[in-house]
Design a protein around this motif. Structure first.
Motif, PDB file in Angstrom:
ATOM      1  N   GLY A  81       0.769  -1.237   0.000  1.00 24.62           N
ATOM      2  CA  GLY A  81       0.000   0.000   0.000  1.00 24.62           C
ATOM      3  C   GLY A  81       0.803   1.292   0.000  1.00 24.62           C
ATOM      4  O   GLY A  81       0.321   2.331  -0.465  1.00 24.62           O
ATOM      5  N   ARG A 111       0.532 -10.759  -4.255  1.00 28.31           N
ATOM      6  CA  ARG A 111       1.931 -11.096  -4.554  1.00 28.31           C
ATOM      7  C   ARG A 111       1.987 -12.544  -5.008  1.00 28.31           C
ATOM      8  O   ARG A 111       1.482 -13.428  -4.309  1.00 28.31           O
ATOM      9  CB  ARG A 111       2.816 -10.934  -3.306  1.00 28.31           C
ATOM     10  N   GLN A 125      -4.050  -6.447   4.022  1.00 28.56           N
ATOM     11  CA  GLN A 125      -3.190  -5.612   4.868  1.00 28.56           C
ATOM     12  C   GLN A 125      -4.015  -4.505   5.511  1.00 28.56           C
ATOM     13  O   GLN A 125      -4.906  -3.929   4.888  1.00 28.56           O
ATOM     14  CB  GLN A 125      -2.088  -4.944   4.034  1.00 28.56           C
ATOM     15  N   LEU A 254      12.240  -4.254   1.534  1.00 29.27           N
ATOM     16  CA  LEU A 254      11.826  -3.230   0.578  1.00 29.27           C
ATOM     17  C   LEU A 254      12.889  -2.136   0.532  1.00 29.27           C
ATOM     18  O   LEU A 254      13.575  -1.889   1.513  1.00 29.27           O
ATOM     19  CB  LEU A 254      10.460  -2.642   0.974  1.00 29.27           C
ATOM     20  N   TYR A 256      12.792   1.217   0.208  1.00 28.17           N
ATOM     21  CA  TYR A 256      12.649   2.619   0.606  1.00 28.17           C
ATOM     22  C   TYR A 256      12.980   2.940   2.056  1.00 28.17           C
ATOM     23  O   TYR A 256      12.905   4.087   2.465  1.00 28.17           O
ATOM     24  CB  TYR A 256      11.250   3.138   0.269  1.00 28.17           C
ATOM     25  N   ALA A 273       6.331 -12.700  10.311  1.00 29.53           N
ATOM     26  CA  ALA A 273       6.063 -11.288  10.595  1.00 29.53           C
ATOM     27  C   ALA A 273       4.562 -11.045  10.516  1.00 29.53           C
ATOM     28  O   ALA A 273       3.956 -11.196   9.463  1.00 29.53           O
ATOM     29  CB  ALA A 273       6.809 -10.402   9.605  1.00 29.53           C
ATOM     30  N   ILE A 274       3.976 -10.702  11.639  1.00 19.25           N
ATOM     31  CA  ILE A 274       2.536 -10.416  11.600  1.00 19.25           C
ATOM     32  C   ILE A 274       2.316  -8.964  11.173  1.00 19.25           C
ATOM     33  O   ILE A 274       1.264  -8.617  10.678  1.00 19.25           O
ATOM     34  CB  ILE A 274       1.830 -10.739  12.944  1.00 19.25           C
TER      35      ILE A 274
HETATM   36  P1  HAM Z   1       5.787  -6.070   4.061  1.00 19.82           P
HETATM   37  O1  HAM Z   1       6.753  -6.515   5.073  1.00 19.82           O
HETATM   38  O2  HAM Z   1       6.055  -6.440   2.652  1.00 19.82           O
HETATM   39  O3  HAM Z   1       5.702  -4.485   4.186  1.00 19.82           O
HETATM   40  O4  HAM Z   1       4.341  -6.568   4.438  1.00 19.82           O
HETATM   41  C1  HAM Z   1       3.741  -6.231   5.668  1.00 19.82           C
HETATM   42  C2  HAM Z   1       3.013  -7.429   6.249  1.00 19.82           C
HETATM   43  O5  HAM Z   1       2.091  -7.964   5.315  1.00 19.82           O
HETATM   44  C3  HAM Z   1       3.922  -8.604   6.591  1.00 19.82           C
HETATM   45  O6  HAM Z   1       4.531  -8.426   7.844  1.00 19.82           O
HETATM   46  C4  HAM Z   1       2.917  -9.754   6.613  1.00 19.82           C
HETATM   47  O7  HAM Z   1       2.245  -9.807   7.859  1.00 19.82           O
HETATM   48  C5  HAM Z   1       1.942  -9.361   5.531  1.00 19.82           C
HETATM   49  N1  HAM Z   1       2.230 -10.109   4.297  1.00 19.82           N
HETATM   50  C6  HAM Z   1       3.150  -9.828   3.352  1.00 19.82           C
HETATM   51  N2  HAM Z   1       3.123 -10.749   2.366  1.00 19.82           N
HETATM   52  C7  HAM Z   1       2.152 -11.637   2.679  1.00 19.82           C
HETATM   53  C8  HAM Z   1       1.618 -12.813   2.052  1.00 19.82           C
HETATM   54  N3  HAM Z   1       2.063 -13.258   0.882  1.00 19.82           N
HETATM   55  N4  HAM Z   1       0.618 -13.484   2.691  1.00 19.82           N
HETATM   56  C9  HAM Z   1       0.140 -13.046   3.881  1.00 19.82           C
HETATM   57  N5  HAM Z   1       0.591 -11.942   4.507  1.00 19.82           N
HETATM   58  C10 HAM Z   1       1.587 -11.234   3.925  1.00 19.82           C
HETATM   59  C11 HAM Z   1       4.900  -3.701   3.424  1.00 19.82           C
HETATM   60  O8  HAM Z   1       4.031  -4.104   2.684  1.00 19.82           O
HETATM   61  C12 HAM Z   1       5.110  -2.220   3.659  1.00 19.82           C
HETATM   62  N6  HAM Z   1       4.217  -1.488   2.749  1.00 19.82           N
HETATM   63  C13 HAM Z   1       4.855  -1.854   5.100  1.00 19.82           C
HETATM   64  C14 HAM Z   1       5.068  -0.397   5.350  1.00 19.82           C
HETATM   65  C15 HAM Z   1       4.129   0.567   5.403  1.00 19.82           C
HETATM   66  N7  HAM Z   1       6.236   0.189   5.520  1.00 19.82           N
HETATM   67  C16 HAM Z   1       6.055   1.478   5.675  1.00 19.82           C
HETATM   68  N8  HAM Z   1       4.773   1.717   5.595  1.00 19.82           N
END
Ligand code: HAM
Length: 409
Positions: A81, A111, A125, A254, A256, A273-274
């Motif tokens: 997001g 994804r 999310q 990521l 950034y 990672a929750i």
């Molecule tokens: P991310 O670590 O890629 O960060 O995803 C955040 C959370 O989304 C993960 O900790 C996990 O709980 C959940 N998640 C990710 N991939 C999956 C999947 N395939 N299935 C289930 N759950 C999943 C971000 O997305 C960043 N945008 C977070 C952020 C916001 N950083 C700064 N602002």
């Protein structure tokens, strides 16, 4: 028969209620912290994610659902997001009029990862982005807000890890130090890490294959005085309010991120990672806006629910309306609407089935009472109320029905 696509799911009640519960819980906490909802589109230009999430990330390289539309635009279904939030912030001129913004979003992300427990191709999310505040207070605020949501929802067994990735001043020095260290072991690295080594060496620490064997012996980052002071203050603000651990191996996948990064982890698996997030102080500028600090996180709804354990919420008591004859159907149907408008959970209407079929359905619905309407009842302007647990029956006149039923359910 059509089949579900691998990695995607149908979520029925009562499981779906866990999501509603988490969302409601998050909305309540967001409101206390002054975060407002931003509803984002699911589709963005593909280049948005390449530019922000990062070209060398797994998400962009391997996992994005990207396609060309009929107008030959290169689009992507959002994998996360944050890029959309920054795009919306810039496109709507918040930078000039109201640079400090607190947004939250709730939505599905996509994804193309290898499906396994807790890892889906479409997942929900709940995220927050605090834009325009560089103070350590913002870091502490978003971390504590995340904790409040998770705690209010009832998830318990998780660890909070934090780290600082420094800034454009201190990270390049560390990057080089890491390249020197890892180059000595290049031959033993997995195929992915051999490429990462040059392009994005920090990611090697995060690698599921190679990462863990470097713990404890890899050089750790020496932050510049400003980044160190920032990180110290974040920790001071968090102390006593949340249990956390500083983990120099936490680098996030990521591109950034800068300075503070954090993860809420449950269990030991790689998909543990929750929720996760961090600062991204250079992203707004990188996307064409003025230099604007920002920090945020996103939680995976499925994983937070899994960490708490799914609960089956108690079902509201209901009544089931049965019609014994065609001539009674309309009155029975009208009765159902009257009861619903009086706030009573009402099912029924399977009038093409005989009484046995209708009663069977009342059982399947888990109704507490059946309201039976036949020619005899219609003549008396009354309904037979049957207690489906005891089997007891009594007749109730139409005009007393809602009041009587309200006392029971
Ligand atoms: P991310 O670590 O890629 O960060 O995803 C955040 C959370 O989304 C993960 O900790 C996990 O709980 C959940 N998640 C990710 N991939 C999956 C999947 N395939 N299935 C289930 N759950 C999943 C971000 O997305 C960043 N945008 C977070 C952020 C916001 N950083 C700064 N602002």
């Amino acid at each position: 028969m059509s089949k579900l696509v691998r990695g995607f799911r149908d979520i029925f009640e009562p499981q779906s209620k866990n999501f509603t519960e988490l969302e409601n819980c998050a909305r309540g906490v967001f409101s206390l912290y002054g975060f407002g909802e931003l509803r984002l589109p699911t589709v963005e230009l593909k280049e948005l994610f390449i530019k922000s999430t990062g070209e060398t990330t797994d998400i962009v390289q391997k996992e994005m659902y990207a396609f060309e539309d009929a107008g030959h635009r290169q689009l992507a279904i959002r994998p996360e997001g944050t890029p959309g939030v920054v795009r919306a912030y810039l496109e709507n001129n918040f930078t000039q009029n109201a640079p400090v913004q607190k947004f939250y979003y709730i939505g599905n992300m996509f994804r193309a990862e290898r499906p396994q427990a807790g890892r889906y191709r479409e997942f929900e999310q709940i995220g927050a982005e605090y834009i325009g505040n560089s103070a350590p207070a913002a870091d502490a605020e978003v971390i504590l807000m995340l904790k409040d949501i998770v705690a209010k929802f009832g998830a318990k067994n998780y660890k909070v890890k934090i780290n600082s990735l420094g800034c454009d001043k201190c990270r390049p020095l560390y990057r080089q130090e890491l390249i020197d260290f890892l180059s000595a072991e290049k031959d033993t690295l997995c195929e992915n890490c051999q490429t990462r080594l040059e392009k994005n060496p920090l990611r090697v620490l995060d690698c599921k294959i190679d990462g863990s064997r470097f713990a404890g012996r890899v050089p750790t980052m020496k932050l510049c005085p400003e980044c160190q002071a920032h990180f110290d203050e974040v920790q001071a603000l968090l102390k006593g309010k949340i249990d956390f651990e500083v983990d120099p191996m936490l680098v996030r996948g990521l591109d950034y991120y800068s300075r503070t990064v954090f993860e809420f982890q449950a269990g030991d698996a790689s998909q543990n990672a929750i929720a996760a997030g961090g600062r991204y102080d250079t992203l707004v500028k990188h996307m064409g806006g003025p230099a604007t600090p920002a920090i945020g996180w996103a939680m995976g709804a499925e994983r937070v629910i899994m960490a708490r354990g799914e609960t089956v919420p108690a079902k509201q008591k209901s009544v089931y309306v049965v019609s014994l004859d065609k001539t009674c159907n309309e009155t029975a149907f009208n009765l159902m609407q009257t009861l619903r408008h009086a706030g009573i959970r009402t099912e029924g209407g399977l009038f093409d089935k005989n009484v046995k079929g209708q009663m069977k359905q009342s059982d399947r619905c888990g109704a507490s009472y059946a309201l039976i309407l036949g020619e005899d009842e219609l003549a008396k302007q009354a309904v037979t109320l049957k207690d489906l647990t005891t089997g007891e029956q009594k007749q109730i006149p139409f005009e007393a029905l809602t009041d009587e039923v309200k006392k029971l359910v």
